[in-house]
Scaffold this motif. Structure first.
Motif, PDB file in Angstrom:
ATOM      1  N   VAL A 140       1.062  -1.258   0.052  1.00 10.47           N
ATOM      2  CA  VAL A 140      -0.041   0.025  -0.078  1.00 10.47           C
ATOM      3  C   VAL A 140       0.966   1.180  -0.048  1.00 10.47           C
ATOM      4  O   VAL A 140       0.550   2.331   0.291  1.00 10.47           O
ATOM      5  CB  VAL A 140      -1.020   0.141   1.295  1.00 10.47           C
ATOM      6  CG1 VAL A 140      -1.659  -1.174   1.267  1.00 10.47           C
ATOM      7  CG2 VAL A 140      -0.347  -0.129   2.685  1.00 10.47           C
ATOM      8  N   VAL A 143      -0.576   4.266  -1.625  1.00 10.28           N
ATOM      9  CA  VAL A 143      -1.737   4.970  -1.193  1.00 10.28           C
ATOM     10  C   VAL A 143      -1.630   6.239  -0.564  1.00 10.28           C
ATOM     11  O   VAL A 143      -0.739   6.313   0.431  1.00 10.28           O
ATOM     12  CB  VAL A 143      -2.475   3.920  -0.241  1.00 10.28           C
ATOM     13  CG1 VAL A 143      -3.746   4.469   0.271  1.00 10.28           C
ATOM     14  CG2 VAL A 143      -2.734   2.553  -1.169  1.00 10.28           C
ATOM     15  N   GLN A 147       1.544   6.369   6.084  1.00 11.64           N
ATOM     16  CA  GLN A 147       1.813   4.973   5.879  1.00 11.64           C
ATOM     17  C   GLN A 147       1.670   3.961   6.902  1.00 11.64           C
ATOM     18  O   GLN A 147       1.331   2.989   6.538  1.00 11.64           O
ATOM     19  CB  GLN A 147       3.548   5.233   5.459  1.00 11.64           C
ATOM     20  CG  GLN A 147       4.150   3.599   5.062  1.00 11.64           C
ATOM     21  CD  GLN A 147       5.511   3.920   4.825  1.00 11.64           C
ATOM     22  OE1 GLN A 147       6.290   5.013   5.213  1.00 11.64           O
ATOM     23  NE2 GLN A 147       6.093   3.214   3.903  1.00 11.64           N
ATOM     24  N   ASN A 150      -2.204   3.194   7.129  1.00 10.99           N
ATOM     25  CA  ASN A 150      -2.573   2.412   5.902  1.00 10.99           C
ATOM     26  C   ASN A 150      -1.843   1.094   6.074  1.00 10.99           C
ATOM     27  O   ASN A 150      -2.899  -0.090   5.655  1.00 10.99           O
ATOM     28  CB  ASN A 150      -1.982   2.816   4.671  1.00 10.99           C
ATOM     29  CG  ASN A 150      -2.504   4.422   4.222  1.00 10.99           C
ATOM     30  OD1 ASN A 150      -3.827   4.627   4.748  1.00 10.99           O
ATOM     31  ND2 ASN A 150      -1.855   5.171   3.267  1.00 10.99           N
ATOM     32  N   VAL A 162      -7.565  -1.367   1.334  1.00 19.80           N
ATOM     33  CA  VAL A 162      -6.935   0.151   1.461  1.00 19.80           C
ATOM     34  C   VAL A 162      -6.524   0.779   0.212  1.00 19.80           C
ATOM     35  O   VAL A 162      -6.636   1.856  -0.086  1.00 19.80           O
ATOM     36  CB  VAL A 162      -5.791  -0.147   2.280  1.00 19.80           C
ATOM     37  CG1 VAL A 162      -4.723   1.206   2.457  1.00 19.80           C
ATOM     38  CG2 VAL A 162      -5.890  -0.740   3.638  1.00 19.80           C
ATOM     39  N   GLY A 167      -6.928   4.633   1.401  1.00 17.61           N
ATOM     40  CA  GLY A 167      -6.511   4.899   2.668  1.00 17.61           C
ATOM     41  C   GLY A 167      -7.346   4.063   3.488  1.00 17.61           C
ATOM     42  O   GLY A 167      -7.936   3.032   3.115  1.00 17.61           O
ATOM     43  N   VAL A 168      -7.205   4.344   4.915  1.00 19.20           N
ATOM     44  CA  VAL A 168      -8.024   3.503   5.807  1.00 19.20           C
ATOM     45  C   VAL A 168      -9.351   3.541   5.406  1.00 19.20           C
ATOM     46  O   VAL A 168     -10.209   4.192   5.235  1.00 19.20           O
ATOM     47  CB  VAL A 168      -7.791   4.126   7.323  1.00 19.20           C
ATOM     48  CG1 VAL A 168      -8.601   3.098   8.040  1.00 19.20           C
ATOM     49  CG2 VAL A 168      -6.258   4.065   7.543  1.00 19.20           C
TER      50      VAL A 168
END
Length: 336
Positions: A140, A143, A147, A150, A162, A167-168
Motif C-alpha cells: 500500500v 496509497v 503510511q 495504511n 486500502v 486509505g483506511v
C-alpha cells in the motif's frame, strides 16, 4: 499487593489540605506545560514495557522498515497475545504474534536462523510479525495518507481494501484497530519531551481521598457486599471510573493505559507502579494514585487501610498518565 517492608503509611490524621495544596499547585504547573509539551515523535521503548526476554527482538525487528517502529510492533504483540508465547485463540491463531497457520505458511520467517520456522517460537514469530507488517506496507506504499495507518488497515482489512478506498477503509472494525494500535504505541514508547497532563486526574484523586482509612480487602472492588473495601488496583479502577475512564482490573494491565512520564515529571493523578522485576511490566504487583510531593494514596496490603505512602522505594517501577483513549485501547479479552 504491597510488601510489608514498604515505608509505613502517613497517618490518616494528616490534614487533607496537604492533598488539596499538592493538587492545586501541581495542576497549575501542568497548565503551563500543556501549551509547551513536546509533540516530537517518540523513540525507543518505555522502561520495562516489553518483557526483557523479548526486548532485543522487538528493538531490532521494530526497525525493519519505515512503516513500523519498536513501540508499534510491541503494541501489536501486546494486543494480540499479552506476550504469551503459548497463546491460542478459538480461531486457531497461535503464539505470541497470533498467526493463523495458513498465514504463517506464507509469511513466517526463520528469524533466529536455526533452520526451522516455528510459529510458537518468539525468535521466529516476532521477526515474522515485523516482516509481515513491512510486506503489507509495501503493498500500500502508493496509497495517500499515513503510511503506518495504511499498513495497519491492510493488516486488518487487507491491502485491496486500502487501495480501493485510497486509505483506511470506512469499516468500523478497521478504523478501531488502527486507533487502538496507534494509541497503545504511545504506552510502549519512551516519550520525547513532556507528557501532556491529564484533565480527569483531580476527580480520581478526590474519590481516592474520600476512601482514606478504609480497610484493605484482597480482590476488593468497593461493593456493598465487600463493605466498600478495595485492593490496590480495585481502588485505582474505581477512582478513574468516577471520571468516565474504565481501567482494566489488574495493575499490570493498568500500566498500559497511557504514556509514561519520568519520575521528575509526575503529576497528581498519575498511576505509580511497583514490582520485584524492574525489567518486565507484566510482573507489576502494586499500583497507587500519585498525589504529589513523593506520596501516593494506595491500598497497600491485608491488615492495612487505604493511606498515604511514599513512592520512592526500591520496588518503584514507573508511572502511567491515564488517558481515555489509552484505557479504551487495552484488550478486554485475550487468547488463552
Amino acid at each position: 499487593m504491597r510488601k510489608v517492608w514498604v515505608a509505613s503509611g502517613v497517618g490518616i490524621g494528616l490534614c487533607l489540605s496537604f492533598v488539596a495544596l499538592l493538587v492545586v499547585g501541581t495542576f497549575s504547573a501542568a497548565a503551563g506545560l500543556a501549551g509547551s509539551a513536546g509533540g516530537g515523535r517518540a523513540v525507543g521503548l518505555a522502561k520495562g514495557a516489553v518483557p526483557a526476554l523479548y526486548q532485543p527482538l522487538v528493538q531490532k525487528w521494530g526497525n525493519l522498515c519505515p512503516a513500523i517502529n519498536p513501540a508499534l510492533l510491541a503494541a501489536q504483540l501486546y494486543q494480540e497475545s499479552g506476550w504469551n508465547p503459548q497463546a491460542k485463540s478459538p480461531a486457531d491463531a497461535r503464539g505470541i504474534a497470533q498467526f493463523i497457520p495458513g498465514t504463517w505458511a506464507t509469511h513466517g520467517v526463520d528469524g533466529d536462523k536455526d533452520g526451522d520456522r516455528d510459529i510458537w517460537d518468539p525468535a521466529d514469530a516476532i521477526p515474522s510479525a515485523a516482516s509481515y507488517d513491512c510486506e503489507l506496507a509495501g503493498y500500500v506504499k502508493k496509497v495517500p495518507g499515513d503510511q503506518t495507518k495504511n499498513m495497519l488497515a491492510a493488516y486488518n482489512a487487507g491491502a485491496y481494501a486500502v487501495i480501493k478506498y485510497g486509505g483506511v477503509p470506512p469499516y468500523r472494525e478497521t478504523q478501531n484497530y488502527v486507533k487502538v494500535i496507534t494509541t497503545l504505541e504511545q504506552s510502549f514508547a519512551k516519550p520525547v519531551g513532556r507528557v501532556q497532563p491529564s484533565r480527569q486526574a483531580a476527580g480520581a484523586i478526590y474519590f481516592a481521598q474520600k476512601k482514606l482509612g478504609t480497610k484493605y480487602l484482597w480482590g476488593g472492588n468497593g461493593t456493598p457486599e465487600q463493605g466498600g473495601r478495595f485492593d490496590c488496583s480495585g481502588l485505582t479502577q474505581a477512582a478513574y471510573r468516577t471520571v468516565g475512564i474504565e481501567l482494566p482490573r489488574v495493575a499490570n494491565d493498568q500500566y498500559n493505559a497511557g504514556p509514561h512520564p519520568s519520575r521528575d515529571e509526575l503529576l497528581p493523578g498519575d498511576l505509580v507502579f511497583f514490582s520485584d522485576d524492574l525489567t518486565n511490566s507484566r510482573e507489576i504487583r502494586h499500583v497507587g494514585l500519585y498525589v504529589g510531593g513523593g506520596y501516593m494514596i494506595n491500598a497497600p496490603f491485608t491488615g492495612a487501610v487505604i493511606r498515604f505512602d511514599k513512592i520512592d522505594t526500591p520496588d518503584y517501577f514507573g508511572a502511567t498518565r491515564v488517558t481515555e483513549d489509552g484505557a479504551k485501547a487495552l484488550p478486554t479479552k485475550r487468547p488463552e
